[in-house]
Design a protein around this motif. Structure first.
Motif, PDB file in Angstrom:
ATOM      1  N   PHE A 178       0.813  -1.211   0.000  1.00  0.00           N
ATOM      2  CA  PHE A 178       0.000   0.000   0.000  1.00  0.00           C
ATOM      3  C   PHE A 178       0.851   1.268   0.000  1.00  0.00           C
ATOM      4  O   PHE A 178       0.657   2.162  -0.835  1.00  0.00           O
ATOM      5  CB  PHE A 178      -0.944  -0.012   1.209  1.00  0.00           C
ATOM      6  N   ILE A 179       1.802   1.396   0.929  1.00  0.00           N
ATOM      7  CA  ILE A 179       2.597   2.630   1.006  1.00  0.00           C
ATOM      8  C   ILE A 179       3.406   2.818  -0.275  1.00  0.00           C
ATOM      9  O   ILE A 179       3.486   3.932  -0.818  1.00  0.00           O
ATOM     10  CB  ILE A 179       3.513   2.610   2.244  1.00  0.00           C
ATOM     11  N   ALA A 180       3.987   1.731  -0.791  1.00  0.00           N
ATOM     12  CA  ALA A 180       4.751   1.828  -2.039  1.00  0.00           C
ATOM     13  C   ALA A 180       3.860   2.305  -3.179  1.00  0.00           C
ATOM     14  O   ALA A 180       4.265   3.153  -3.997  1.00  0.00           O
ATOM     15  CB  ALA A 180       5.374   0.478  -2.375  1.00  0.00           C
ATOM     16  N   ASP A 181       2.632   1.788  -3.249  1.00  0.00           N
ATOM     17  CA  ASP A 181       1.712   2.192  -4.313  1.00  0.00           C
ATOM     18  C   ASP A 181       1.307   3.658  -4.171  1.00  0.00           C
ATOM     19  O   ASP A 181       1.186   4.388  -5.165  1.00  0.00           O
ATOM     20  CB  ASP A 181       0.469   1.303  -4.289  1.00  0.00           C
ATOM     21  N   VAL A 182       1.086   4.113  -2.942  1.00  0.00           N
ATOM     22  CA  VAL A 182       0.707   5.509  -2.713  1.00  0.00           C
ATOM     23  C   VAL A 182       1.845   6.448  -3.098  1.00  0.00           C
ATOM     24  O   VAL A 182       1.638   7.471  -3.765  1.00  0.00           O
ATOM     25  CB  VAL A 182       0.300   5.714  -1.240  1.00  0.00           C
TER      26      VAL A 182
END
Length: 977
Positions: free
Chosen positions: A755-759
Motif C-alpha cells: 500500500f505505502i509503495a503504491d501511494v
C-alpha cells in the motif's frame, strides 16, 4: 424406521438455513437431503454406511443430518462422534453449534438439541463419566491412547484389589512393573473420576476371559505369577494386556450409542495400528449403527475395504456373515479389475474409426447381447460384456448397500492439473548424480537405505538433502568408499548455497507463486512434506517478495537500495528505512497522515455532507472550549494532536447541528449519544480506554489552537477510505467496528503489504514531492487514491474481508483474528510456526495477506481453506492418490472461491501444479499415483477415461459417451430414473 422422503425431513431439518451465507446452491442442499435419506435407508437394513462424498461436498453437515433424524425419531438416543484428533474435535464442536444455532431470520438447521447436551471430551475418564449424561459426545480417537502410563498404574492397582492380593504382593508387583517407576500407595480414585465401588462390578469384564479367545491379565498372572510384571518377561506382554483391560473396562462402563460417527475413517484402514485396535476393543457392541465419513474409503488398494466391514461388524446390529460378504465383494472387484485391464489393453489398439463403429453398435445393442460383426471389435466387446455384467449384477448393487457417494461431474472441467516437467541438464545434474552415486555405494557396501525416501529429499530441496540422515549416518562413517562419496556430496551441496544455484523445483515454485500473487492477486496453498524445504521456501519467498516490493518503491525512488527502503534484511531489524519512517507517520497523532486511514464519523455515520463546511466558523468556535477541557500529556499539550483535534471538532459539530436540526438529531440518536458522551474525546468512539484508539491521559491542557484549516479536514465532505463502508459496516457492533478500523489501518501499512509503495508511486506520478514527503498534500492524495484502479483493488479486498469477517466467523474466531498476529500483513506463513491450525485457517481464508500458506501433512485433512484460494502446488508428492485428493479438497469445497468464480465465468480454473524434476523419482511417483488414482476414481463413480491415464505418447481414442456412462458405478443417493 420406515422409508422417509424430503417432505418428512424438512419438518424438523433445514439444511439450507446457512446456504446464503455459505454460497451453497439449492441443488447442493437437495443433494445433501437425498444423502441423509439414503443413509437412513441403508441403516434400516445394515449396521453401517459410508458417506463417501468427494472432499468438500458437506459430509459433516450430512452426517449431522443423519444424527438429527435419528435423534428426532428416538429422543432418548445418544451419539458418539470420533475424530482423528483434538483439532478436528474443535471443528465438529463448531459445526454442531452452528447446526443448532439461529442462522438468522429465526431459522435453525435443527432445533432438537440443546447446547448443554453436546460436549467435546479429551480424556477417557471424561468420556466414561459424561456418556450417560450427554446426548452427543465428540472425542478424538487419541483419547483411547492418552494418559496410558497413568492408566496402567490405575489398572494394576485395580487388578491387585480384584485379586485381593495382600499388601506385600502388591508392593512386589509394583517394584517389578516398569522398574518401579509407577510405585505408589493404593489409589482413592481411578482414571481421575471413579472410586473403587463404581468400578468393582465391571472388573471381571476387564481382567478375565469372557469369549474364550482374547488373552487376559488374569490368565497371564495365573501362568507367570509376579514375574509377569518383570521387565524381562517378554512372553507376558504386560503392557498389551493392560491396554486390553483398559479398553474392556471402558466398554463395560459405556452406554449403548444409537449411532457411532467416525470422521476421516480411512485413518483406520490398517487394523494393526494402535488407534484401530483401541477403537475396536473399546467400542465393540457399544453402538447400534455406524456412520463412516471418508472421501477415500480405500486409498492404496481395494483390500482396505475389508477393514471398513470389520469395523461395521462391531455394531450390535451386524449380521454374522458380514465378513464373508466383504470377501465376496473384494473377489468381485478383483474380477472387475482384471476384466477392465483386458478391455483397456485391447482398447489401446482401437483407432478412431473402430471406436465410432463400436459406438454405433452400442446404440443398437447397449448390453452387447449381440456382438459386432467386425472381428477387430469382438475382443473389446467381450471384455465390455463381462464388465457390464459384473457392474450391474455384483459391483454396483453391493457397493450401494454400504456406501453413498456424490461427486462433482464437472470437476474435470475446472480442475486444471498442470504437471511441469523441469529439465536438469549440464552442471545442474552434478548434485543429483552424486546423490544417486552415494546411494548406490551404500547398497554395494551392504548398508541399504530406503532408496525412495532419500531420493525424495534431493528432489524436494538441497536443504532437505543436506539434512538427510544419509549424510550424517555414523554407522557407515568408518567405511572409506562411502565416506569419500559422502564428503564429496557435502562439498557440492555446501557450495550450492549461493542464490544463483537455486534448486530447480524451488526456483519454479517461487516464480509461479510470485507471478500469481503480483499479477493476478491469487493466493497459493503449497504442500511440502520436508520440514527443511518448508523453511527454505518460506525464507526465499519472504526475500523474493521484498525484492518485488523494492521494484515498486523504485517507481518513486529509482536508485533506492533494499537498505534504503527496508533497513537491514531479515525479520529482526533496527536500521529504519523509508517504509518504517512513513509507516510511523500514518499512525503518529502529530502528523496529518494520521487522518488518512482513520474513520471520519461525520461522513460515515452521520451523513453530514456539506453542513460542516457551511458552518465551519461556528464549529471552530464551539470546539475551542471543548479543547480546553482536555487533559493530556506533555507532547500533546505542546504540539497539535490530530487525534484529539478530530474528536473535539466532531463533538463540536454534532453538538451544534443537534441544536439547530432536531429532525436530523432524531434520525441519528444512537451515534450522537456516543459522540456527545464525555468519554468520547479522551477514549474514542468505543468510550473505553484501550490501546486501539489513542486514549489521552494526563494533567496538562493543550496550548495549541484549532485552526479553520485543520477543522475543515475533519468536517469536509470529500470521500476517504471508510466512506466506502459507511453505515453499520455489515451490522458489526460499534466496539468491533473500532477494532477493525484500527487493525486494518495497521495492516495496510505493514511491511509486506504494498500500500505505502503504491501511494508513493502515485504521488511521484502526480508530481508531488517524495523526498521529503509533505504530509498535508499526501493526505489529499491518499483520499483520492481509493478511486484509482490500484486503490479500488484495496477497497474490493477490504470489502470481501469485512463480509467474511462478519458472516463467516464466530465472535471467538473474530477475536482470535484481531488479537493475534494475523493482520500483520506477512506475505507467507507456514505450519511449523507453532501457530494452531485454526488460527492459520482463519487468516488464510481472509482475502488479506498471507498470500501463501506452506503446509505439511497436518493441514491436508479436516480444514476449510477455500474462501480465498483456488491454487494448490504439490511440491512434494506422496505415493497415495487419496492424499492428493485430500490436499486439493482443502480449497475445492462448497461455497469456495473457485465456485464463486465459476458462477461468473464458466472458464475459471482451479490450478493444481505438479513440479516434477525430469529423470528423478518425481516422475515415478507421479506415474504410480496416477495409476492408483485411476481405480480410486473409477470404483467410486467416475466414468472410465482411458485417455486420461494412458502412459503412451499417442493416447487411445476417447470412449463413446454412452459407453463411459454405462460403465460408471453409480453410488449417488438418488439414481435418476
Amino acid at each position: 424406521m420406515t422409508l422417509r422422503d424430503q417432505s418428512w425431513l424438512r419438518t424438523f431439518l433445514d439444511l439450507g438455513a446457512h446456504a446464503q451465507q455459505g454460497n451453497i446452491s439449492s441443488r447442493d442442499i437437495e443433494r445433501q437431503e437425498d444423502t441423509v435419506l439414503r443413509a437412513l435407508e441403508i441403516l434400516q437394513d445394515h449396521p453401517g454406511v459410508v458417506l463417501a462424498d468427494e472432499v468438500g461436498m458437506g459430509k459433516t453437515f450430512e452426517a449431522l443430518g443423519v444424527l438429527a433424524a435419528r435423534a428426532h425419531v428416538a429422543p432418548e438416543s445418544r451419539f458418539l462422534v470420533i475424530t482423528p484428533g483434538p483439532d478436528l474435535n474443535k471443528k465438529w464442536t463448531r459445526e454442531i453449534r452452528r447446526f443448532i444455532a439461529d442462522a438468522g431470520g429465526g431459522r435453525k438447521v435443527y432445533g432438537g438439541l440443546e447446547p448443554d447436551a453436546i460436549l467435546d471430551v479429551g480424556r477417557l475418564g471424561d468420556l466414561l463419566v459424561e456418556a450417560p449424561r450427554r446426548r452427543v459426545l465428540i472425542a478424538p480417537i487419541s483419547l483411547f491412547l492418552r494418559g496410558v502410563r497413568d492408566d496402567h498404574a490405575d489398572l494394576l492397582d485395580l487388578f491387585c484389589r480384584y485379586k485381593r492380593l495382600p499388601g506385600p504382593t502388591r508392593a512386589a508387583i509394583f517394584r517389578r512393573f516398569r522398574d518401579g517407576a509407577c510405585q505408589r500407595e493404593p489409589a482413592e480414585t481411578f482414571f481421575g473420576k471413579f472410586n473403587y465401588a463404581a468400578l468393582e462390578p465391571h472388573l471381571a469384564a476387564a481382567f478375565t476371559r469372557t469369549d474364550g479367545n482374547e488373552p487376559t491379565l488374569d490368565a497371564a498372572y495365573a501362568e507367570h505369577g509376579n514375574e509377569l510384571f518383570s521387565a524381562d518377561n517378554k512372553a507376558g506382554k504386560i503392557l498389551d494386556l493392560l491396554d486390553l483391560a483398559r479398553y474392556r473396562l471402558a466398554r463395560a462402563l459405556l452406554p449403548t450409542f444409537d449411532l457411532l460417527v467416525v470422521d476421516e475413517a480411512h485413518k483406520l484402514k490398517n487394523r494393526e495400528t494402535k488407534r484401530a485396535l483401541s477403537l475396536s476393543q473399546a467400542l465393540r457392541q457399544r453402538f447400534r449403527n455406524a456412520l463412516f465419513l471418508t472421501a477415500t474409503p480405500f486409498q492404496l488398494g481395494i483390500d482396505e475395504l475389508r477393514q471398513v466391514f470389520a469395523l461395521f461388524s462391531l455394531a450390535q446390529t451386524a449380521p454374522l456373515d458380514l465378513r464373508e460378504r466383504a470377501e465376496n465383494l473384494l473377489t468381485d472387484i478383483r474380477d472387475y479389475q482384471d476384466a477392465y485391464a483386458g478391455f483397456e489393453r485391447d482398447w489401446g489398439r482401437v483407432d478412431p474409426v473402430l471406436a465410432a463403429e463400436l459406438g454405433q453398435h452400442l446404440e443398437r445393442s447397449p448390453d452387447l447381447a449381440q456382438l459386432p460383426d467386425n472381428p477387430a471389435l469382438r475382443p473389446v466387446a467381450l471384455h465390455l460384456r463381462r464388465l457390464i455384467e459384473l457392474k450391474d449384477t455384483r459391483i454396483e448393487p453391493a457397493l450401494r448397500r454400504w456406501m453413498v457417494r456424490s461427486r462433482r461431474d464437472d470437476r474435470f472441467l475446472y480442475r486444471d492439473h498442470r504437471p511441469r516437467r523441469l529439465p536438469v541438464e549440464g552442471p545442474a545434474m552434478i548434485p543429483f548424480l552424486a546423490y544417486e552415486r552415494l546411494i548406490a555405494e551404500l547398497f554395494d557396501q551392504k548398508h541399504p537405505t530406503h532408496k525412495a525416501a532419500v531420493e525424495i529429499n534431493m528432489v524436494s530441496s538441497y536443504s532437505a538433502a543436506q539434512r538427510s540422515e544419509m549424510l550424517s549416518d555414523e554407522k557407515t562413517a568408518a567405511i572409506p568408499s562411502i565416506e569419500r562419496y559422502r564428503g564429496l556430496l557435502r562439498d557440492i551441496l555446501k557450495n550450492l548455497s549461493d542464490e544463483r544455484d537455486s534448486h530447480p523445483k524451488l526456483s519454479h515454485v517461487l516464480g509461479d507463486v510470485l507471478r500469481a500473487a503480483e499479477e493476478r492477486g491469487e493466493k497459493t496453498l503449497i504442500f511440502c512434506a520436508r520440514i527443511q524445504t518448508l523453511h527454505e521456501l518460506q525464507r526465499k519467498l519472504h526475500d523474493a517478495w521484498e525484492d518485488r516490493l523494492l521494484d515498486r518503491w523504485r517507481h518513486a525512488y529509482p536508485d533506492a537500495t533494499h537498505t534504503d527502503v527496508f533497513g537491514e534484511r531479515g525479520e529482526d531489524r533496527h536500521a529504519r528505512g523509508r517504509h518504517a519512517l512513513l509507516q510511523q507517520r500514518f499512525h503518529r497523532t502529530q502528523d496529518f497522515l494520521y487522518f488518512a486511514l482513520r474513520e471520519r464519523y461525520l461522513q460515515t455515520l452521520l451523513d453530514f455532507e456539506d453542513w460542516g463546511e457551511r458552518h465551519l466558523d461556528a464549529i471552530v468556535e464551539r470546539a475551542e472550549p471543548l479543547l480546553r477541557q482536555v487533559r493530556t500529556g506533555p507532547t500533546s499539550a505542546e504540539r497539535i494532536n490530530f487525534c484529539i483535534l478530530k474528536r473535539v471538532v466532531e463533538r463540536a459539530a454534532v453538538d451544534l447541528r443537534r441544536e439547530r436540526d432536531p429532525a436530523w438529531a432524531r434520525d441519528f440518536a444512537d451515534v450522537i449519544q456516543r459522540i456527545c458522551d464525555p468519554r468520547f474525546i479522551p477514549h474514542g468512539y468505543d468510550l473505553v480506554k484501550d490501546e486501539l484508539e489513542e486514549s489521552e491521559d494526563g494533567h496538562l491542557t493543550p496550548t495549541w489552537n484549532i485552526s479553520r484549516e485543520h477543522a475543515q479536514l475533519v468536517v469536509r465532505s470529500r470521500p476517504h477510505l471508510w466512506t466506502y463502508f459507511r453505515g453499520n459496516m455489515y451490522g458489526l457492533p460499534d466496539e468491533r467496528r473500532i477494532q477493525l478500523v484500527e487493525r486494518l489501518a495497521r495492516y495496510l501499512t505493514a511491511r509486506y503489504v504494498p500500500f505505502i509503495a503504491d501511494v508513493i508511486a502515485r504521488a511521484k506520478s502526480a508530481g508531488l514531492a517524495v523526498d521529503p514527503v509533505p504530509s498535508r498534500e499526501l493526505l489529499d492524495l491518499v483520499d483520492d487514491f481509493w478511486q484509482s484502479p490500484v486503490g479500488r483493488g484495496y477497497v474490493v479486498q477490504l470489502r470481501q474481508f469485512l463480509q467474511y469477517f462478519h458472516y463467516e466467523l464466530s465472535e471467538e474466531s473474530q477475536d482470535k483474528l484481531l488479537d493475534g498476529e494475523l493482520l500483520e500483513g506477512r506475505f507467507v506463513r507456514q505450519t511449523s510456526d507453532g501457530e494452531a491450525r485454526e488460527r492459520l485457517r482463519e487468516t488464510f481464508n481472509t482475502p488479506l495477506y498471507p498470500m501463501v500458506l506452506i503446509a505439511n501433512e497436518v493441514m491436508q485433512e479436516g480444514l476449510d481453506l477455500q474462501r480465498s484460494c483456488c491454487r494448490v502446488i504439490h511440491h512434494d508428492l506422496p505415493w497415495n492418490p487419496a492424499q492428493l485428493e485430500q490436499r486439493v479438497g482443502r480449497v475445492d469445497r462448497l461455497g469456495g472461491r473457485i465456485h464463486k468464480l465459476r458462477d461468473k465465468d464458466r472458464d475459471a480454473k482451479l490450478e493444481i501444479l505438479y513440479p516434477l524434476i525430469q529423470q528423478t523419482i518425481d516422475m515415478r511417483i507421479h506415474q504410480v499415483v496416477r495409476q492408483r488414482e485411476k481405480w480410486l476414481e473409477f470404483l467410486l463413480g467416475a466414468p472410465p477415461d482411458p485417455q486420461e491415464y494412458a502412459e503412451v505418447n499417442t493416447p487411445p481414442p476417447p470412449l463413446p459417451t454412452a459407453l463411459a456412462d454405462r460403465l460408471r458405478i453409480d453410488l449417488r443417493p438418488r439414481v435418476p430414473s
